[in-house]
Design an enzyme around this catalytic site. Structure first.
Site, short mmCIF file in Angstrom:
data_model
loop_
_atom_site.label_atom_id
_atom_site.label_comp_id
_atom_site.label_asym_id
_atom_site.label_seq_id
_atom_site.Cartn_x
_atom_site.Cartn_y
_atom_site.Cartn_z
N CYS A 128 0.81 -1.22 0.00
CA CYS A 128 0.00 0.00 0.00
C CYS A 128 0.84 1.27 0.00
O CYS A 128 0.31 2.37 -0.17
CB CYS A 128 -0.93 -0.01 1.20
SG CYS A 128 -2.03 -1.45 1.26
N HIS A 275 -2.51 6.90 3.39
CA HIS A 275 -3.10 5.64 2.91
C HIS A 275 -4.22 5.27 3.86
O HIS A 275 -4.07 5.38 5.08
CB HIS A 275 -2.05 4.53 2.86
CG HIS A 275 -2.68 3.18 2.72
ND1 HIS A 275 -3.50 2.86 1.67
CD2 HIS A 275 -2.63 2.08 3.52
CE1 HIS A 275 -3.92 1.61 1.82
NE2 HIS A 275 -3.42 1.13 2.92
N ASN A 305 -10.28 0.21 1.31
CA ASN A 305 -8.82 0.18 1.12
C ASN A 305 -8.51 -0.23 -0.31
O ASN A 305 -8.70 -1.39 -0.68
CB ASN A 305 -8.20 -0.80 2.12
CG ASN A 305 -6.69 -0.91 1.99
OD1 ASN A 305 -6.08 -0.31 1.11
ND2 ASN A 305 -6.08 -1.67 2.88
#
Length: 348
Positions: A128, A275, A305
């Site tokens: 990520c 993030h 996400n």
């Protein structure tokens, strides 16, 4: 020398899946998902859509903006993007859900489809944190060669195809999407990407991984597979790591002197774009750092996400809605599988 973002773009599948939609299929509820994660919905790609398809759309939108077009007519968008395509020297695509295993890179597929015939292209795997790593990689490659002027940095994921739907604690967390930026090398001062800090803690490599399919766990002829390649996560380990990673990265970015700015204070910061794996992670780090909630841009309620795509999707949303203004000081911060973490300081 500066590395300025001159165009942003995103691509989100039209299929929106609410928490209640998931609750009709697995043992969960809207209340549980919202209270534990802050997620209300996510977007899933259709069966025929792969990572490169979303990456191409996000790239074309970013390239069109770089050419001055911000409308919604597909033909006009593609025409504007075509003006920029020959000037792209590098394509960096961050993903954990590539079109193919190992080769070809998804970046090469994107390069062909957008007509960037002069561009080098490669994927990077940093979980990520991929977009944060990608910006620094692109800036570094532009810096070392005077003939390179522009780079395209993409974060693209189709995570819905790699979920274990029997793992209700993980499958509700992820969505699909892509974001992209066009990065241009200029002679401006105190603009663009001013500083990047990158970190990794490989001792946590098993906290978040896709175990099957690689050379550690290859397919064996005759093997009966109950579960295919899918995301596995130790939620508590990732949560603890992530809170610390956000806190460490933001603190380090603020305390690291930047030429022309000195040390950064909370008051200097226009936006922090994190993030977004779980809203509770960001909230815990924010409280630890005593940073006002309004400094953080959050859209996890809508998208869940999207891994390497979360930060560029957010940047494009903010840019097109007018939230980002010229001269704004923006901090990005990412964390993810590897384990990796890091952040960028950007003057918009």
């Amino acid at each position: 020398m500066a590395f300025e973002i001159i165009g942003t773009g995103r691509a989100v599948p039209p299929k929106k899946v609410s928490n209640n939609d998931l609750a009709a299929q697995i043992d969960t509820s809207d209340e549980w998902i919202r209270s534990h994660t802050g997620i209300g919905s996510r977007h899933y790609a259709e069966d025929t859509v792969a990572c490169s398809d979303l990456g191409i759309e996000a790239a074309l939108n970013a390239m069109a903006m770089a050419a001055g077009y911000t409308g919604e007519n597909p033909a006009e968008r593609d025409k504007a993007a075509a003006e920029i395509a020959p000037t792209i020297d590098i394509i960096i695509l961050a993903t954990a859900t590539a079109d193919y295993y190992g080769t070809p890179s998804t970046a090469c597929i994107v390069q062909d489809k957008i007509g960037a015939k002069s561009a080098a292209a490669m994927d990077i795997t940093a979980g990520c944190t991929g977009f944060v790593y990608g910006l620094e990689t692109a800036a570094g490659l532009l810096a070392v060669n005077p003939e390179r002027k522009r780079a395209l940095v993409i974060g693209a994921e189709v995570l819905s195809k790699l979920m274990n739907w029997d793992d209700r604690g993980t499958c509700v967390l992820f969505g699909d999407g892509a974001g992209a930026v066009v990065l241009e090398k200029t002679n401006a001062e105190n603009k663009g990407i001013l500083k990047t800090l990158l970190y990794a803690d490989g001792s946590g490599n098993e906290s978040l991984l896709m175990r099957r399919g690689g050379t550690r766990n290859p397919f064996k002829k005759g093997e009966v597979i109950d579960t295919g390649i899918c995301v596995e996560m130790n939620g508590q380990e990732v949560y603890n790591f992530a809170v610390g990673a956000i806190s460490t990265t933001i603190t380090a970015l603020m305390e690291s002197p930047v030429e022309g700015l000195g040390n950064i204070t909370v008051e200097n910061i226009s936006w922090i774009v994190p993030h977004q794996a779980n809203a509770r992670i960001v909230q815990a780090a924010r409280r630890r750092l005593r940073i006002p909630e309004e400094k953080f841009y959050m859209n996890i309620e809508e998208y869940a996400n999207t891994s390497s795509a979360t930060i560029p999707i957010a940047l494009d949303e903010m840019n097109r809605s007018g939230k980002l203004k010229k001269g704004d000081l923006v901090l990005t911060v990412g964390f993810g599988g590897g384990l990796t973490y890091g952040g960028n300081i950007i003057i918009w």
